[in-house]
Design a protein around this motif. Structure first.
Motif, PDB file in Angstrom:
ATOM      1  N   ALA A 873       6.034  -2.032   2.023  1.00 21.55           N
ATOM      2  CA  ALA A 873       5.617  -0.712   2.505  1.00 21.55           C
ATOM      3  C   ALA A 873       4.245  -0.412   1.924  1.00 21.55           C
ATOM      4  O   ALA A 873       3.956  -0.744   0.771  1.00 21.55           O
ATOM      5  CB  ALA A 873       6.625   0.335   2.048  1.00 21.55           C
ATOM      6  N   ASN A 874       3.405   0.199   2.720  1.00 21.52           N
ATOM      7  CA  ASN A 874       2.049   0.544   2.291  1.00 21.52           C
ATOM      8  C   ASN A 874       1.306  -0.690   1.755  1.00 21.52           C
ATOM      9  O   ASN A 874       0.701  -0.670   0.685  1.00 21.52           O
ATOM     10  CB  ASN A 874       2.125   1.626   1.202  1.00 21.52           C
ATOM     11  CG  ASN A 874       0.913   2.535   1.250  1.00 21.52           C
ATOM     12  OD1 ASN A 874      -0.029   2.242   1.992  1.00 21.52           O
ATOM     13  ND2 ASN A 874       0.932   3.595   0.467  1.00 21.52           N
ATOM     14  N   SER A 875       1.422  -1.754   2.525  1.00 20.38           N
ATOM     15  CA  SER A 875       0.891  -3.058   2.068  1.00 20.38           C
ATOM     16  C   SER A 875      -0.610  -3.017   1.800  1.00 20.38           C
ATOM     17  O   SER A 875      -1.100  -3.632   0.851  1.00 20.38           O
ATOM     18  CB  SER A 875       1.199  -4.141   3.106  1.00 20.38           C
ATOM     19  OG  SER A 875       0.580  -3.811   4.336  1.00 20.38           O
ATOM     20  N   ASN A 876      -1.341  -2.298   2.621  1.00 27.15           N
ATOM     21  CA  ASN A 876      -2.804  -2.263   2.483  1.00 27.15           C
ATOM     22  C   ASN A 876      -3.203  -1.820   1.082  1.00 27.15           C
ATOM     23  O   ASN A 876      -4.065  -2.428   0.438  1.00 27.15           O
ATOM     24  CB  ASN A 876      -3.367  -1.295   3.542  1.00 27.15           C
ATOM     25  CG  ASN A 876      -4.821  -1.611   3.831  1.00 27.15           C
ATOM     26  OD1 ASN A 876      -5.364  -2.557   3.276  1.00 27.15           O
ATOM     27  ND2 ASN A 876      -5.443  -0.813   4.689  1.00 27.15           N
ATOM     28  N   LYS A 877      -2.544  -0.793   0.592  1.00 28.08           N
ATOM     29  CA  LYS A 877      -2.836  -0.236  -0.732  1.00 28.08           C
ATOM     30  C   LYS A 877      -2.492  -1.235  -1.835  1.00 28.08           C
ATOM     31  O   LYS A 877      -3.250  -1.449  -2.787  1.00 28.08           O
ATOM     32  CB  LYS A 877      -2.022   1.056  -0.902  1.00 28.08           C
ATOM     33  CG  LYS A 877      -2.443   1.896  -2.083  1.00 28.08           C
ATOM     34  CD  LYS A 877      -1.632   3.176  -2.110  1.00 28.08           C
ATOM     35  CE  LYS A 877      -1.949   3.961  -3.380  1.00 28.08           C
ATOM     36  NZ  LYS A 877      -1.090   5.156  -3.479  1.00 28.08           N
ATOM     37  N   VAL A 878      -1.321  -1.879  -1.684  1.00 23.38           N
ATOM     38  CA  VAL A 878      -0.857  -2.847  -2.704  1.00 23.38           C
ATOM     39  C   VAL A 878      -1.866  -3.994  -2.832  1.00 23.38           C
ATOM     40  O   VAL A 878      -2.305  -4.343  -3.938  1.00 23.38           O
ATOM     41  CB  VAL A 878       0.543  -3.401  -2.339  1.00 23.38           C
ATOM     42  CG1 VAL A 878       0.926  -4.534  -3.282  1.00 23.38           C
ATOM     43  CG2 VAL A 878       1.572  -2.297  -2.377  1.00 23.38           C
ATOM     44  N   ILE A1052       0.902 -11.116   6.743  1.00 20.97           N
ATOM     45  CA  ILE A1052       0.737 -10.933   8.189  1.00 20.97           C
ATOM     46  C   ILE A1052       1.791  -9.949   8.721  1.00 20.97           C
ATOM     47  O   ILE A1052       1.470  -8.989   9.435  1.00 20.97           O
ATOM     48  CB  ILE A1052       0.826 -12.297   8.924  1.00 20.97           C
ATOM     49  CG1 ILE A1052      -0.372 -13.181   8.529  1.00 20.97           C
ATOM     50  CG2 ILE A1052       0.878 -12.116  10.438  1.00 20.97           C
ATOM     51  CD1 ILE A1052      -0.242 -14.636   8.948  1.00 20.97           C
ATOM     52  N   ARG A1053       3.033 -10.173   8.314  1.00 19.10           N
ATOM     53  CA  ARG A1053       4.120  -9.327   8.821  1.00 19.10           C
ATOM     54  C   ARG A1053       3.939  -7.878   8.366  1.00 19.10           C
ATOM     55  O   ARG A1053       4.060  -6.932   9.151  1.00 19.10           O
ATOM     56  CB  ARG A1053       5.479  -9.850   8.326  1.00 19.10           C
ATOM     57  CG  ARG A1053       5.862 -11.220   8.885  1.00 19.10           C
ATOM     58  CD  ARG A1053       7.340 -11.543   8.675  1.00 19.10           C
ATOM     59  NE  ARG A1053       7.829 -11.259   7.336  1.00 19.10           N
ATOM     60  CZ  ARG A1053       7.746 -12.088   6.302  1.00 19.10           C
ATOM     61  NH1 ARG A1053       7.192 -13.280   6.466  1.00 19.10           N
ATOM     62  NH2 ARG A1053       8.228 -11.752   5.123  1.00 19.10           N
ATOM     63  N   SER A1054       3.617  -7.705   7.080  1.00 15.27           N
ATOM     64  CA  SER A1054       3.475  -6.347   6.526  1.00 15.27           C
ATOM     65  C   SER A1054       2.308  -5.607   7.168  1.00 15.27           C
ATOM     66  O   SER A1054       2.411  -4.413   7.499  1.00 15.27           O
ATOM     67  CB  SER A1054       3.267  -6.415   5.009  1.00 15.27           C
ATOM     68  OG  SER A1054       4.338  -7.092   4.421  1.00 15.27           O
ATOM     69  N   THR A1055       1.185  -6.305   7.344  1.00 14.89           N
ATOM     70  CA  THR A1055       0.004  -5.658   7.939  1.00 14.89           C
ATOM     71  C   THR A1055       0.281  -5.286   9.395  1.00 14.89           C
ATOM     72  O   THR A1055      -0.096  -4.203   9.857  1.00 14.89           O
ATOM     73  CB  THR A1055      -1.223  -6.598   7.839  1.00 14.89           C
ATOM     74  OG1 THR A1055      -1.314  -7.102   6.512  1.00 14.89           O
ATOM     75  CG2 THR A1055      -2.510  -5.875   8.177  1.00 14.89           C
TER      76      THR A1055
END
Length: 1108
Positions: A873-878, A1052-1055
């Motif tokens: 969740a919120n992958s970009n931030k991580v 890839i999946r998270s984004t």
């Protein structure tokens, strides 16, 4: 009394063994003096800077703890010290054993003298041994050899070098801890004396007596030896000590008043003038005599047998004159800074009318004369008994026949029966038959009496009136005379010739005549046959060091014989090298004519143009040059197979080796000069220089093809063997830079003593031309300034978008350096990749594993992404947070990865070129290798499924050997290679994943070019990045790759999930980049698509393709 040298005489055998050992030690010292590692001289600045802190002289022993402490304080010095030990301990041990044997020699000699004094040898004392001829000789030799050893060490192995080698050996070997080691005594004996062999160097005070007295020797023994020698002769002031090591007594006796005074009369200028003038006259006289003897048909058996003393005197005078002139006119005869000695030498040169060419001609003729005489005497000695018995039989039969004539039974014109003469002749016949060959003295006396009796019977019995009887008597007298001549053929004559003809004093001086010899051969190649006799005369010098070794039945005989024979054969090769040199000079002219002047005749030709194409002038010139080459060949082949010492010299082999040597010299020089690049040149000089070099190599190749039939050699075979040797040797030397234990010249399988590959001074960081070529290719294809387009196999400049180079480059290298060159380049790139990967691991340890911040970031990321099958969740931030905290480590990381990737691209290009040329030029070899490779792999696979099936054992070299063939034929994939052994590294897949996604913002997808960097300033090239990362992962366990791919899949999946939830219709650039990476990953590793589909759903791949 028992013979002193008899096997059961313990006293004689003991001193004989010591002397034998002394000769062997000197040979070993001379042999080793040619293998002193240059680094121990610390001559150039580079060596001083690199090794100055780890190479010590004897000052080390004043404070070893302090010296070792300095090393231990710096880990890089310790590492260098260990590397230096690994590379030099073998040669240091060899030198130490030689030094140890010198010390042992004098200890053994002293023990022998003590044993004599203590009466260990029954009925033998020092006095009785010195009274015996052999004993006196051996004791003098024993002392003399010790002196020679010490002088040879000081002349050939400088004092400072000795000290550094001994200290290094002491530090690196177990000798320091060994209780029975006599290293201290050896160091005391061989510490530097301050002597220098450089011309004009000042002599140290009390030298060499202080050096000789380092190990005390019985003064009684020395004075008794000198007492025995006082009656011996000293010919001249310049003498040879041992195997051509010469000294001028006027120089070395300078500090000793009595000796100097004794020598002053000899050195008086009027006396020098008298001596020189006498030798000038002698030289002229004996040369005329020798030339007379050498005329065709002069040296017949009868003349030789009747004039043995005269011939030996002539031979003696020749050799004495040559010896005196050679020694006294040599450049080494006097110190150029000593005015008096220079004056004496000038006087000798003037008054002896010295001309080196005349002296050389005298040496040549004397050697020929000596050789013919020796051969005749050997032949006569072998047939001596047979001939003597034949003459005896003939003489006896003549007398029996005459007895029959006077019996009246055999009718002979006007011969009356005479019983007295009949009985007398029968008695003479019996007397002749009773002559005994074994008792030559009695037989000789009796034969003379028989000749007198036959002369008297002719006078007193008025037998002159009958011509036939006179003829019978004359024949018998002739046979008896022949018997006397034949019985006088003694081995002593050969021994005298051997002693008189000794040329050991010229072992080194002969080199000053090399240019004269070579010039004579160049003018007249048949001169080689005359030189053969000179070389054989020089080979007689081997008798000096080998005599005692042979007498003592020492096992050193072979080793010492091989050393001196090898040295002599090397000299023969050096002299005869003028023939291949001259041949190549003619060859270059032929090539020039064939390439530039002679036009190729077309298949159809107009009659009126025939004269233009005939080109009679240039063709005549080619024919003339070719004839000259064949004449040179004929000259060397006239030499016949010759035994030089214990080495058989075959002229055909000598010619072939000479041609190989000249070829190697010229090709190596051409490669060295032709492949030097200016890094500032724009555009690069690479392609023009390769084309130029290809033309040069083609010229050599064509010339060899042309010459082979005229000199009867296998041109193509020699060409391939020698060119491959040159390239492989240069690759080996270049790769030494990357090796801890370096391959020295004497260990190299490519370097040769007889056909040496020359070494050149490096012109940049590379050691050889192959390194310069490799670094130039790396420079122009640097991923920071170029962009590689895989579909076109081409590199383009990032800024100008101009083509830099393409796959044609490797075809050009193939044309220039052949398969060996490409293969060598590939090998060098392998070493560079290994070095780069090792540097990467060091950097990983330093920047990542020892950095607490980076460690915490990675730990937090791993917690955030677990489990990998899930979506973040919120992958970009991580991801952004993790990248931001590790930003500082990526520059060095990217640099390393791209270098590896760039070199892998080059390796793939080389593999393609090798494979293409192999299939084209050797299709059967290519097919055979491919099938064998598949068969072996199938067998290995079967074994792993069923272990009872066969598998190559550990000692089986099949896999190792076939790999070399497969790599040479380009049947392998560089991307699958394991370059380094690795250990487990924590967070390794995570670091690589973070690195990859940190680069995506700098990249963009281009429909025509694929993935390219957004701004040229970012300096990223996609394919080197992919292949570098792929190679790096390949070095570790496959589970790291699995984890890395899982992280990319999760990214890839998270984004994509985040985009969907935020209703962003386009696929994000980072996802495109990640998918492009996975596509390229399976493409280059040749893995099935399901490997990545395990982490990324197939529909994402399908959609990604439509987006593109």
């Amino acid at each position: 009394m028992v013979d002193f040298l008899a096997e059961n005489n313990l006293c004689g055998q003991a001193i004989l063994r010591i002397v034998s050992c002394g000769n062997a030690i000197i040979a070993e010292l001379l042999r080793l003096s040619e293998f002193i590692p240059g680094v121990f001289r610390l001559k150039d600045k580079a060596d001083q800077q690199k090794y100055g802190d780890i190479i010590f002289d004897f000052s080390y022993f004043k404070g070893p703890e302090a010296c070792e402490g300095k090393l231990e304080a710096k880990p890089e010095l310790l590492d260098l010290d260990e590397e230096f030990r690994e590379n030099n301990i073998e040669i240091l041990t060899r030198f130490y054993l030689a030094f140890q044997s010198v010390h042992k020699y004098i200890v053994d000699l002293n023990r022998y003298l003590d044993d004599l004094n203590e009466g260990i040898y029954i009925q033998q004392t020092l006095e009785t041994v010195l009274l015996n001829e052999d004993g006196k000789q051996l004791l003098c030799e024993a002392l003399y050899l010790y002196g020679v050893m010490l002088l040879v060490i000081d002349q050939k192995i400088e004092g400072e070098v000795r000290e550094r080698m001994l200290v290094s050996y002491y530090r690196y070997s177990a000798a320091r801890s060994s209780a029975d080691s006599n290293l201290d005594d050896i160091c005391k004996l061989l510490r530097s004396t301050g002597y220098s062999s450089q011309p004009g160097a000042k002599r140290p005070p009390n030298y060499p007596e202080s050096y000789f007295s380092r190990v005390p020797i019985s003064e009684t023994f020395i004075s008794m030896v000198i007492g025995r020698l006082r009656s011996d002769d000293i010919y001249n002031q310049v003498i040879s000590i041992y195997m051509g090591i010469t000294v001028n007594l006027a120089e070395v006796w300078e500090p000793y008043k009595a000796a100097k005074t004794a020598l002053n009369y000899t050195l008086d200028l009027s006396n020098v003038k008298e001596q020189a003038s006498r030798y000038a006259a002698v030289t002229e006289r004996v040369h005329t005599q020798v030339q007379q003897f050498l005329k065709e048909g002069c040296l017949r058996e009868e003349l030789v047998l009747d004039n043995i003393p005269k011939l030996l005197n002539c031979l003696r005078d020749c050799n004495v004159a040559i010896r005196w002139l050679m020694l006294h006119t040599a450049d080494t005869a006097c110190d150029p800074n000593n005015k008096r000695l220079r004056q004496i030498k000038d006087q000798i040169l003037t008054d002896s009318k010295y001309n080196p060419r005349i002296l050389f001609q005298l040496l040549l003729d004397t050697a020929q004369f000596e050789f013919i005489l020796k051969e005749m005497f050997k032949h006569m000695l072998s047939e001596k008994q047979t001939k003597w018995e034949n003459y005896k039989k003939e003489g006896s039969e003549r007398m029996t026949e005459l007895a029959d004539v006077f019996s009246g039974v055999k009718p002979l014109t006007r011969v009356e029966k005479n019983e007295n003469l009949q009985a007398w002749f029968r008695e003479i016949s019996k007397q002749i038959m009773s002559l005994n060959y074994d008792d030559s003295t009695a037989a000789g006396r009796k034969t003379v009496q028989l000749i007198q009796a036959l002369e008297e019977v002719q006078e007193f019995h008025q037998l002159e009136s009958n011509l036939q009887v006179c003829q019978f008597l004359a024949d018998t007298r002739k046979f008896l005379h022949q018997m006397i001549r034949t019985i006088n053929i003694k081995e002593e004559v050969l021994i005298t010739m051997q002693i008189v003809g000794d040329l050991s004093y010229a072992w080194q001086l002969i080199d000053s005549f090399t240019s004269i010899m070579q010039e004579s051969i160049r003018v007249s190649p048949s001169m080689v046959t005359k030189l053969r006799a000179t070389f054989l005369k020089l080979a007689s010098a081997l008798d000096l060091p080998l005599l005692r070794i042979n007498q003592a039945n020492s096992p050193d005989l072979l080793s010492v014989s091989q050393y001196y024979s090898g040295e002599l054969v090397s000299y023969v090769r050096k002299v005869l090298q003028i023939i291949p040199e001259s041949m190549f000079t003619s060859l270059l002219k032929i090539i020039k004519l064939q390439t530039h002047d002679i036009i190729e005749v077309p298949t159809r030709l107009d009659k009126d143009k025939l004269r233009d194409y005939a080109q009679l002038g240039p063709r005549y010139e080619v024919a003339k040059l070719t004839h000259a080459i064949s004449i040179f060949t004929e000259g060397i082949l006239m030499m016949k197979t010759t035994l030089v010492g214990i080495i058989k010299v075959d002229p055909k082999q000598l010619l072939e080796d000479g041609i190989r040597k000249e070829l190697v010299k010229r090709v190596a020089l051409a490669l060295h000069r032709g492949l030097i690049f200016n890094p500032r040149a724009k555009p690069s000089e690479l392609m023009p220089k390769l084309k130029e070099m290809a033309a040069t190599m083609d010229g050599f190749h064509r010339s060899f093809e042309y010459i082979q039939d005229y000199v009867n050699i296998y041109g193509l075979k020699i060409w391939q063997e020698e060119v491959s040797r040159i390239i492989n040797y240069n690759v080996e030397q270049e790769c030494n830079n990357f090796l801890r234990t370096k391959i020295q010249d004497w260990q190299s399988i490519y370097q040769s003593t007889h056909i040496p590959i020359p070494k050149f001074t490096p012109v940049d960081e590379s050691v050889t031309f192959i390194g310069r070529l490799c670094r130039e290719i790396l420079r122009i294809t640097d991923p920071k300034i170029t962009c590689y387009i895989d579909q076109m196999n081409t590199w383009y400049d990032i800024k100008t978008h101009q083509e830099v180079t393409n796959s044609r480059l490797f075809s050009e290298i193939q044309d220039t350096l052949g398969t060996f060159g490409l293969n060598g380049l590939d090998r060098l790139l392998c070493f560079m990749i290994v070095k780069e990967l090792q540097n990467f691991l060091s950097m990983f340890q330093k920047n990542i594993l020892r950095d607490r911040t980076v460690q915490d970031t990675l730990k937090a990321l791993m917690n955030a992404v677990s489990p990998l099958k899930g979506i973040i969740a919120n992958s970009n931030k991580v991801y952004s947070a993790a990248i931001a905290k590790t930003q500082k480590i990526w520059t060095a990381y990217l640099d390393s990865i791209m270098k590896v990737g760039q070199m892998q691209i080059l390796r793939r290009q080389i593999t393609n070129e090798l494979n293409y040329s192999c299939r084209f030029d050797s299709k059967h070899l290519a097919a055979a290798l491919e099938n064998l490779n598949k068969a072996i792999l199938a067998d290995i696979e079967a074994h792993y499924q069923n272990p009872s099936l066969p598998y190559p054992k550990e000692d089986n070299t099949l896999l190792y050997e076939i790999t070399a063939y497969l790599e040479a034929a380009g049947i392998h994939n560089p991307l699958n290679k394991i370059y380094i052994t690795t250990k487990r590294l924590p967070y390794f897949p995570t670091v690589n994943f973070l690195f990859l996604i940190s680069q995506f913002p700098k990249l963009q997808y281009n429909r025509n070019l694929g993935v390219v960097c957004k701004r040229p300033a970012d300096q990223i090239d996609w394919l080197p990045l992919v292949l570098g990362l792929l190679t790096l992962l390949k070095q570790f366990h496959s589970r790291y790759t699995e984890q890395f791919l899982a992280l990319v899949g999760q990214f890839i999946r998270s984004t994509m999930e985040q985009c969907t939830s935020q209703k962003i219709p386009e696929m994000p650039a980072d996802v495109v980049g990640a998918l492009m990476f996975l596509e390229d990953y399976i493409r280059y590793t040749k893995l099935p698509r399901k490997v990545v589909e395990a982490h990324v759903p197939s529909f994402i791949f399908d959609e990604f393709r439509t987006v593109l």
